[in-house]
Design a protein around this motif. Structure first.
Motif, PDB file in Angstrom:
ATOM      1  N   PHE A   1       0.792  -1.321   0.068  1.00  0.00           N
ATOM      2  CA  PHE A   1       0.073   0.213  -0.019  1.00  0.00           C
ATOM      3  C   PHE A   1       0.887   1.432   0.011  1.00  0.00           C
ATOM      4  CE2 PHE A   1      -2.897  -3.015   1.668  1.00  0.00           C
ATOM      5  CZ  PHE A   1      -4.096  -3.050   0.854  1.00  0.00           C
ATOM      6  N   GLU A   2       2.170   1.097   0.512  1.00  0.00           N
ATOM      7  CA  GLU A   2       2.942   2.501   0.462  1.00  0.00           C
ATOM      8  C   GLU A   2       4.121   2.287  -0.465  1.00  0.00           C
ATOM      9  OE1 GLU A   2       2.218   5.092   2.462  1.00  0.00           O
ATOM     10  OE2 GLU A   2       0.786   3.976   3.400  1.00  0.00           O
ATOM     11  N   LEU A   3       4.391   1.203  -0.890  1.00  0.00           N
ATOM     12  CA  LEU A   3       5.577   1.214  -1.775  1.00  0.00           C
ATOM     13  C   LEU A   3       5.716   0.640  -3.004  1.00  0.00           C
ATOM     14  CD1 LEU A   3       8.022   0.279   1.117  1.00  0.00           C
ATOM     15  CD2 LEU A   3       7.816   2.565   0.102  1.00  0.00           C
ATOM     16  N   GLY A   4       4.421   0.225  -3.486  1.00  0.00           N
ATOM     17  CA  GLY A   4       3.870  -0.073  -4.732  1.00  0.00           C
ATOM     18  C   GLY A   4       4.261  -1.591  -5.210  1.00  0.00           C
ATOM     19  N   VAL A   5       4.337  -2.346  -4.138  1.00  0.00           N
ATOM     20  CA  VAL A   5       4.438  -3.886  -4.560  1.00  0.00           C
ATOM     21  C   VAL A   5       3.159  -4.473  -4.969  1.00  0.00           C
ATOM     22  CG1 VAL A   5       4.625  -6.212  -3.411  1.00  0.00           C
ATOM     23  CG2 VAL A   5       6.223  -4.601  -2.971  1.00  0.00           C
ATOM     24  N   LYS A   6       3.435  -5.328  -6.163  1.00  0.00           N
ATOM     25  CA  LYS A   6       2.063  -5.844  -6.726  1.00  0.00           C
ATOM     26  C   LYS A   6       1.893  -7.561  -6.843  1.00  0.00           C
ATOM     27  CE  LYS A   6       1.708  -1.724  -9.858  1.00  0.00           C
ATOM     28  NZ  LYS A   6       1.902  -1.084 -11.131  1.00  0.00           N
ATOM     29  N   GLU A   7       3.282  -8.119  -6.451  1.00  0.00           N
ATOM     30  CA  GLU A   7       3.475  -9.177  -6.432  1.00  0.00           C
ATOM     31  C   GLU A   7       4.254 -10.118  -5.230  1.00  0.00           C
ATOM     32  OE1 GLU A   7       4.493 -12.248 -10.182  1.00  0.00           O
ATOM     33  OE2 GLU A   7       4.284 -10.120 -10.460  1.00  0.00           O
ATOM     34  N   ILE A   8       3.996 -10.894  -4.679  1.00  0.00           N
ATOM     35  CA  ILE A   8       4.718 -11.469  -3.598  1.00  0.00           C
ATOM     36  C   ILE A   8       5.123 -12.712  -3.911  1.00  0.00           C
ATOM     37  CG2 ILE A   8       4.653 -12.295  -1.147  1.00  0.00           C
ATOM     38  CD1 ILE A   8       2.378 -10.115  -0.816  1.00  0.00           C
ATOM     39  N   MET A   9       6.514 -13.099  -3.393  1.00  0.00           N
ATOM     40  CA  MET A   9       6.936 -14.499  -3.512  1.00  0.00           C
ATOM     41  C   MET A   9       7.406 -14.899  -2.118  1.00  0.00           C
ATOM     42  SD  MET A   9       9.355 -14.355  -7.106  1.00  0.00           S
ATOM     43  CE  MET A   9       8.568 -14.117  -8.524  1.00  0.00           C
ATOM     44  N   VAL A  10       6.975 -16.109  -1.689  1.00  0.00           N
ATOM     45  CA  VAL A  10       7.207 -16.783  -0.533  1.00  0.00           C
ATOM     46  C   VAL A  10       8.481 -17.566  -0.977  1.00  0.00           C
ATOM     47  CG1 VAL A  10       6.690 -18.043   1.534  1.00  0.00           C
ATOM     48  CG2 VAL A  10       5.035 -16.495   0.477  1.00  0.00           C
ATOM     49  N   ILE A  11       9.625 -17.677  -0.454  1.00  0.00           N
ATOM     50  CA  ILE A  11      10.757 -18.451  -0.923  1.00  0.00           C
ATOM     51  C   ILE A  11      11.393 -19.179   0.269  1.00  0.00           C
ATOM     52  CG2 ILE A  11      12.959 -18.822  -1.821  1.00  0.00           C
ATOM     53  CD1 ILE A  11      12.274 -16.236  -3.357  1.00  0.00           C
ATOM     54  N   GLY A  12      11.167 -20.446   0.484  1.00  0.00           N
ATOM     55  CA  GLY A  12      11.791 -21.413   1.433  1.00  0.00           C
ATOM     56  C   GLY A  12      12.948 -21.915   0.988  1.00  0.00           C
ATOM     57  N   HIS A  13      13.865 -22.572   1.738  1.00  0.00           N
ATOM     58  CA  HIS A  13      14.838 -23.310   1.092  1.00  0.00           C
ATOM     59  C   HIS A  13      14.964 -24.858   1.722  1.00  0.00           C
ATOM     60  CE1 HIS A  13      17.175 -22.708   4.715  1.00  0.00           C
ATOM     61  NE2 HIS A  13      16.699 -21.758   4.768  1.00  0.00           N
ATOM     62  N   LEU A  14      15.646 -25.605   0.925  1.00  0.00           N
ATOM     63  CA  LEU A  14      16.058 -26.827   1.368  1.00  0.00           C
ATOM     64  C   LEU A  14      16.865 -26.986   2.547  1.00  0.00           C
ATOM     65  CD1 LEU A  14      16.221 -28.794  -2.174  1.00  0.00           C
ATOM     66  CD2 LEU A  14      14.216 -28.705  -0.769  1.00  0.00           C
ATOM     67  N   ASP A  15      16.847 -27.807   3.639  1.00  0.00           N
ATOM     68  CA  ASP A  15      17.634 -28.178   4.696  1.00  0.00           C
ATOM     69  C   ASP A  15      17.449 -26.909   5.382  1.00  0.00           C
ATOM     70  OD1 ASP A  15      19.706 -29.298   6.240  1.00  0.00           O
ATOM     71  OD2 ASP A  15      21.347 -28.156   5.362  1.00  0.00           O
ATOM     72  N   CYS A  16      16.244 -26.408   5.772  1.00  0.00           N
ATOM     73  CA  CYS A  16      16.016 -25.181   6.750  1.00  0.00           C
ATOM     74  C   CYS A  16      16.055 -25.722   8.111  1.00  0.00           C
ATOM     75  CB  CYS A  16      14.534 -24.656   6.513  1.00  0.00           C
ATOM     76  SG  CYS A  16      14.192 -23.190   7.253  1.00  0.00           S
ATOM     77  N   GLY A  17      16.997 -24.966   8.798  1.00  0.00           N
ATOM     78  CA  GLY A  17      17.115 -25.197  10.184  1.00  0.00           C
ATOM     79  C   GLY A  17      15.855 -25.213  11.108  1.00  0.00           C
ATOM     80  N   MET A  18      14.883 -24.727  10.522  1.00  0.00           N
ATOM     81  CA  MET A  18      13.905 -24.631  11.650  1.00  0.00           C
ATOM     82  C   MET A  18      13.019 -25.990  11.448  1.00  0.00           C
ATOM     83  SD  MET A  18      12.843 -21.823  12.939  1.00  0.00           S
ATOM     84  CE  MET A  18      10.982 -21.893  12.734  1.00  0.00           C
ATOM     85  N   SER A  19      13.269 -26.842  10.193  1.00  0.00           N
ATOM     86  CA  SER A  19      12.809 -28.246  10.273  1.00  0.00           C
ATOM     87  C   SER A  19      13.113 -29.168  11.547  1.00  0.00           C
ATOM     88  CB  SER A  19      13.035 -28.883   9.046  1.00  0.00           C
ATOM     89  OG  SER A  19      14.065 -28.992   8.508  1.00  0.00           O
ATOM     90  N   HIS A  20      14.214 -28.585  11.857  1.00  0.00           N
ATOM     91  CA  HIS A  20      15.160 -29.490  13.062  1.00  0.00           C
ATOM     92  C   HIS A  20      14.872 -28.781  14.497  1.00  0.00           C
ATOM     93  CE1 HIS A  20      16.897 -31.661   9.675  1.00  0.00           C
ATOM     94  NE2 HIS A  20      17.365 -30.328   9.125  1.00  0.00           N
ATOM     95  N   SER A  21      14.042 -27.659  14.486  1.00  0.00           N
ATOM     96  CA  SER A  21      13.707 -27.086  15.810  1.00  0.00           C
ATOM     97  C   SER A  21      12.490 -27.457  16.522  1.00  0.00           C
ATOM     98  CB  SER A  21      14.032 -25.529  15.536  1.00  0.00           C
ATOM     99  OG  SER A  21      15.095 -24.946  14.929  1.00  0.00           O
ATOM    100  N   ASN A  22      12.571 -27.278  17.601  1.00  0.00           N
ATOM    101  CA  ASN A  22      11.174 -27.479  18.466  1.00  0.00           C
ATOM    102  C   ASN A  22      10.940 -26.884  19.661  1.00  0.00           C
ATOM    103  OD1 ASN A  22      12.222 -29.051  20.939  1.00  0.00           O
ATOM    104  ND2 ASN A  22      12.934 -30.518  19.042  1.00  0.00           N
ATOM    105  N   ALA A  23       9.896 -26.642  20.346  1.00  0.00           N
ATOM    106  CA  ALA A  23       9.598 -25.660  21.236  1.00  0.00           C
ATOM    107  C   ALA A  23      10.298 -26.003  22.692  1.00  0.00           C
ATOM    108  CB  ALA A  23       8.169 -25.372  21.648  1.00  0.00           C
ATOM    109  N   GLU A  24      10.334 -27.391  22.774  1.00  0.00           N
ATOM    110  CA  GLU A  24      10.939 -27.931  23.951  1.00  0.00           C
ATOM    111  C   GLU A  24      12.552 -27.627  24.110  1.00  0.00           C
ATOM    112  OE1 GLU A  24      11.582 -32.114  26.315  1.00  0.00           O
ATOM    113  OE2 GLU A  24       9.757 -32.004  24.742  1.00  0.00           O
ATOM    114  N   ASP A  25      13.347 -27.865  22.925  1.00  0.00           N
ATOM    115  CA  ASP A  25      14.629 -27.743  22.919  1.00  0.00           C
ATOM    116  C   ASP A  25      15.058 -26.193  23.108  1.00  0.00           C
ATOM    117  OD1 ASP A  25      15.175 -30.285  22.772  1.00  0.00           O
ATOM    118  OD2 ASP A  25      15.497 -30.235  20.626  1.00  0.00           O
ATOM    119  N   LEU A  26      14.283 -25.408  22.139  1.00  0.00           N
ATOM    120  CA  LEU A  26      14.457 -23.926  22.489  1.00  0.00           C
ATOM    121  C   LEU A  26      14.304 -23.377  23.810  1.00  0.00           C
ATOM    122  CD1 LEU A  26      15.272 -21.465  21.070  1.00  0.00           C
ATOM    123  CD2 LEU A  26      12.836 -21.053  20.529  1.00  0.00           C
ATOM    124  N   THR A  27      13.081 -24.005  24.434  1.00  0.00           N
ATOM    125  CA  THR A  27      12.844 -23.428  25.818  1.00  0.00           C
ATOM    126  C   THR A  27      13.854 -23.923  26.738  1.00  0.00           C
ATOM    127  OG1 THR A  27      10.547 -23.614  25.447  1.00  0.00           O
ATOM    128  CG2 THR A  27      11.216 -23.736  27.933  1.00  0.00           C
TER     129      THR A  27
END
Length: 194
Positions: free
Chosen positions: A89-115
């Motif tokens: 709405f302020e900067l004129g973006v007309k398209e969005i790309m969500v880009i994930g990646h293989l071997d993301c560290g988040m897939s190995h994380s969990n709330a219990e370990d982080l806590t």
């Protein structure tokens, strides 16, 4: 030498090139408006720095890039959504790309370990209780980067604050070789919803 001192020293060397000139005078000035009218929502992984954009043919000034751990959205009004709203709405973006990646560290994380790690570093149990449910929603549901991209595209696409004419694409990036694959084609999503 500390990391901060290294950064400041590198900056001093960098700005010597301009020797007091304004960036507009040197040809290095870039508009805050992305000239490709594109926002990219991606992960903060260090392997993507100076790799993702060149792999996409993107240069400085062409897109807005929003990053967080795992390119995840847990709340319809989270900071990532707010950033996208400003981009649209302020900067004129007309398209969005969500880009994930293989071997993301988040897939190995969990709330219990982080806590546990937070407690070991001196964070109080009372402070953790304030975000306990959010941690579970955020960390315990991310197991597959491709599925996460699909879920994030859906959350952005179905958000009532995002205009329906903004295509939201989902892509997966390989941080080892730079290959990008389409997971969700935002143009087709708009056609199906129309």
């Amino acid at each position: 030498m500390t990391t901060l001192a290294q950064i400041v020293q590198a900056n001093r060397e960098f700005v010597k090139e301009f020797a007091g000139q304004h960036l507009y005078e040197t040809g290095h000035a870039i508009s805050k408006f992305p000239n490709r009218h594109l926002a990219i929502f991606t992960c903060m992984d260090t392997r993507l720095v100076d790799f993702l954009e060149p792999a996409m043919g993107i240069k400085r000034g062409e897109v807005k890039i929003i990053k967080n751990a795992g390119n995840t959205i847990t709340d319809p009004f989270a900071s990532s959504i707010r950033s996208l709203l400003v981009a649209i709405f302020e900067l004129g973006v007309k398209e969005i790309m969500v880009i994930g990646h293989l071997d993301c560290g988040m897939s190995h994380s969990n709330a219990e370990d982080l806590t546990k790690k937070m407690l070991m570093r001196g964070i109080s149990a009372d402070a953790i209780k304030m975000v306990e449910e959010e941690l579970k929603i955020w960390l315990d549901h991310f197991h597959d980067p491709v599925e996460n991209v699909k879920a994030t595209v859906y959350k952005i696409r179905s958000n009532p604050l995002i205009p329906k004419d903004v295509p939201v694409h989902g892509l997966i990036f390989n941080p080892d070789n730079g290959v990008i694959e389409i997971i969700e084609d935002g143009y087709q999503l708009i056609e199906r919803c129309s």
